[in-house]
Design a protein around this motif. Sequence first.
Motif, short mmCIF file in Angstrom:
data_model
loop_
_atom_site.label_atom_id
_atom_site.label_comp_id
_atom_site.label_asym_id
_atom_site.label_seq_id
_atom_site.Cartn_x
_atom_site.Cartn_y
_atom_site.Cartn_z
N PHE A 89 0.84 -1.20 0.00
CA PHE A 89 0.00 0.00 0.00
C PHE A 89 0.87 1.24 0.00
CE2 PHE A 89 0.68 0.99 4.45
CZ PHE A 89 0.82 -0.24 5.07
N SER A 90 0.32 2.32 -0.56
CA SER A 90 1.08 3.56 -0.71
C SER A 90 0.91 4.42 0.52
CB SER A 90 0.62 4.33 -1.96
OG SER A 90 -0.75 4.62 -1.86
N GLN A 91 1.94 5.21 0.82
CA GLN A 91 1.86 6.09 1.97
C GLN A 91 1.05 7.33 1.63
OE1 GLN A 91 6.26 6.50 1.91
NE2 GLN A 91 5.84 8.66 2.30
N VAL A 92 0.43 7.92 2.66
CA VAL A 92 -0.38 9.12 2.49
C VAL A 92 0.55 10.33 2.55
CG1 VAL A 92 -2.26 10.49 3.45
CG2 VAL A 92 -2.33 7.99 3.59
N PRO A 93 0.51 11.23 1.56
CA PRO A 93 1.36 12.42 1.63
C PRO A 93 1.12 13.19 2.92
CG PRO A 93 0.36 12.21 -0.55
CD PRO A 93 -0.29 11.18 0.33
N GLN A 94 2.22 13.60 3.58
CA GLN A 94 2.09 14.31 4.85
C GLN A 94 1.27 15.57 4.71
OE1 GLN A 94 2.82 13.20 7.69
NE2 GLN A 94 4.51 11.74 7.54
N ALA A 95 1.31 16.21 3.53
CA ALA A 95 0.57 17.46 3.33
C ALA A 95 -0.94 17.24 3.38
CB ALA A 95 0.96 18.09 1.99
N GLN A 96 -1.39 15.99 3.16
CA GLN A 96 -2.83 15.70 3.16
C GLN A 96 -3.35 15.33 4.54
OE1 GLN A 96 -3.84 12.79 0.16
NE2 GLN A 96 -2.71 13.85 -1.46
N ILE A 97 -2.48 15.27 5.52
CA ILE A 97 -2.89 14.88 6.87
C ILE A 97 -3.19 16.14 7.68
CG2 ILE A 97 -2.12 13.79 9.01
CD1 ILE A 97 -0.52 11.84 7.32
N SER A 98 -4.41 16.22 8.21
CA SER A 98 -4.86 17.45 8.86
C SER A 98 -4.37 17.57 10.29
CB SER A 98 -6.39 17.53 8.82
OG SER A 98 -6.96 16.40 9.47
N ARG A 99 -4.22 16.44 11.00
CA ARG A 99 -3.78 16.47 12.39
C ARG A 99 -2.35 15.97 12.50
NH1 ARG A 99 -6.07 13.64 16.31
NH2 ARG A 99 -6.29 15.33 17.81
N ARG A 100 -1.56 16.65 13.31
CA ARG A 100 -0.16 16.27 13.48
C ARG A 100 -0.01 15.50 14.80
NH1 ARG A 100 1.70 15.90 8.65
NH2 ARG A 100 1.78 17.88 7.50
N THR A 101 -0.17 14.19 14.71
CA THR A 101 -0.01 13.30 15.84
C THR A 101 1.00 12.22 15.48
OG1 THR A 101 -1.74 11.77 15.14
CG2 THR A 101 -2.43 13.66 16.47
N VAL A 102 1.44 11.47 16.47
CA VAL A 102 2.34 10.35 16.20
C VAL A 102 1.66 9.34 15.30
CG1 VAL A 102 3.52 8.37 17.27
CG2 VAL A 102 3.66 10.62 18.34
N LEU A 103 0.37 9.10 15.53
CA LEU A 103 -0.37 8.13 14.72
C LEU A 103 -0.47 8.58 13.27
CD1 LEU A 103 -1.63 5.41 15.35
CD2 LEU A 103 -3.83 6.55 15.66
N SER A 104 -0.75 9.87 13.04
CA SER A 104 -0.84 10.36 11.66
C SER A 104 0.53 10.34 10.99
CB SER A 104 -1.44 11.77 11.64
OG SER A 104 -0.56 12.70 12.22
N TRP A 105 1.59 10.54 11.78
CA TRP A 105 2.96 10.43 11.24
C TRP A 105 3.23 9.01 10.75
CZ3 TRP A 105 7.15 8.15 14.39
CH2 TRP A 105 8.38 8.16 13.74
N LEU A 106 2.77 8.00 11.51
CA LEU A 106 2.96 6.61 11.10
C LEU A 106 2.19 6.30 9.82
CD1 LEU A 106 2.70 4.80 14.58
CD2 LEU A 106 4.77 5.30 13.27
N ILE A 107 1.00 6.89 9.69
CA ILE A 107 0.23 6.70 8.46
C ILE A 107 0.91 7.40 7.30
CG2 ILE A 107 -1.96 7.22 7.31
CD1 ILE A 107 -3.33 6.94 10.04
N GLY A 108 1.33 8.64 7.52
CA GLY A 108 2.00 9.39 6.47
C GLY A 108 3.31 8.77 6.04
N SER A 109 3.98 8.07 6.95
CA SER A 109 5.25 7.41 6.62
C SER A 109 5.03 6.09 5.91
CB SER A 109 6.05 7.16 7.91
OG SER A 109 6.31 8.38 8.58
N GLY A 110 3.79 5.62 5.84
CA GLY A 110 3.51 4.35 5.18
C GLY A 110 3.74 3.14 6.05
#
Length: 520
Positions: A89-110
């Motif tokens: 699966f592809s990682q989510v671009p960090q610019a598209q993530i609205s909340r800056r949390t550790v969990l969203s960082w893990l999603i953005g990092s793929g």
Amino acid sequence: MAYNFRNRNLLNTRGAYLGSSGSDSESQDDSDPDFLTPSRTPRRSTQNNTARAGGASSIRNLSGKRARGNGEEHKRGLRERHRRRRKRFSQVPQAQISRRTVLSWLIGSGVIEEKEAVWYVAAQSGNILGEGKVNREGILCSCCSGQLTVEEFEVHSGRKTRKPYQYIYLAGSQVSLLDCQIEAWEDKEEEERRTFNNIQPASKAVDRNDDACMVCADGGDLICCERCPSTFHPRCIFMEIIPQGDWLCPYCICKYCGNGNGNGPLMQCSQCEKKYHFRCGGETLDLMNPPVAFCGSSCRKIYEGLHNLLGSQNELHDGLTWTLLQRTDEPFTGSYGEEEYKRIQCNSKIAVAWLVMNECFLSTVDRHTRANIVQSIVYNRGSYVTRINYSGFYTAILEKNDEIISVASIRVHGKRLAEMPFIGTRGEYRRLGMAYVLENCIESTLCSLKVEKLVIPSVSQLTGMWMDKYFFSRVQEERLVKELSLYNTVMFPSSVVRLHKNLAMLPDLNLSPQENEGHF
């Protein structure tokens, strides 16, 4: 004979220290041809280790029994299997993530896939106490469809260990979120952000000194230190008479006697980074912790006070918390004790804090060494070049519901001075007083450590705000200007205004008047 100046005008045609293009990858390369970054040794493949560890399927089975081979090697094998799995699966671009949390960082990092199922697993029994799905906002609980933070999901599952990432597992790979944090931190792209700024003179370079003045960051006629790469304009260090023969800069002499030779070897203070002779004052190396030494008791108290705060969330009003962070390179043992868990959280939040700072500030690239200044400060990257050595920086963050909303960088140069070159708040939280709250927390901490003065830079448009709302003053007194020239503070263009504030007996604005009376 008189000391020979080295003219740097040809190497400093642009003259500015901070880049204004907003890009780290500009096509024009005007870095110093005599300085370079040595090529890095390729990373060793972990394929063989993975093959050996790939036989086990999980860190725990669900009956609570330890799986065979459980240990750091086994966990690395699990993370490697998870790393291969996530390539689907592809990682989510960090610019598209609205909340800056550790969990969203893990999603953005793929490392974690959005909408991936997770379990909360009891520490002793191994029973599944909660189920949910990960998204950019947190964890969507399967039993009540509530949107929860990581800590709320643990409490919702009937536990309060204060280490939720250790007990929340991905249902598919049965890898804990804590192992996912380590995997994301060890990612090659993330690793590049924190490597040592290994800027060294080229092996055949005739000129082995820096190209920018340590005080003003400009080029021109510079006097060069004979012991380190630092250079200065004589006027910037108030030098009226050019010395005869060799000259040593303020960073290569004893802070007490002013001598760079004699009186024994020079030691470097672990807090203010000034050099000193043991015979002149200060402490010897701590044999129990060899890299640590201090020029005096005040620096030791500041160092210990700051390190005691690292990673601990401090509760404020309205659900806000603030935390002091600093990146550490200590290896992970796999034991996941209290200190190691805190260290993993610190490193992860440093990565998220950089994403917030990157939103708030245009790229600031050193024109001479090509180092990314803000990134290097957030990751407290060191360097052999004194003016881009940021190893002493700490990062302060303000959080609400796991989200980092405001970030500041601070460095303490001993009891006389601290600097805060950057403080930024995410767009949706601006004009709500978030930076005011975080800055006050920093000031209160510095006051408790008996630090006397805080210095900040300001663009001219915001100088009035800093002076009226935060009670800063312009750095105008000649004595203070001279004193600042002796510290390795972050340099800015001449258009930036330097401000300062005396911290003695400042009230803590986050406390009531009655609480403040007992605070001092």
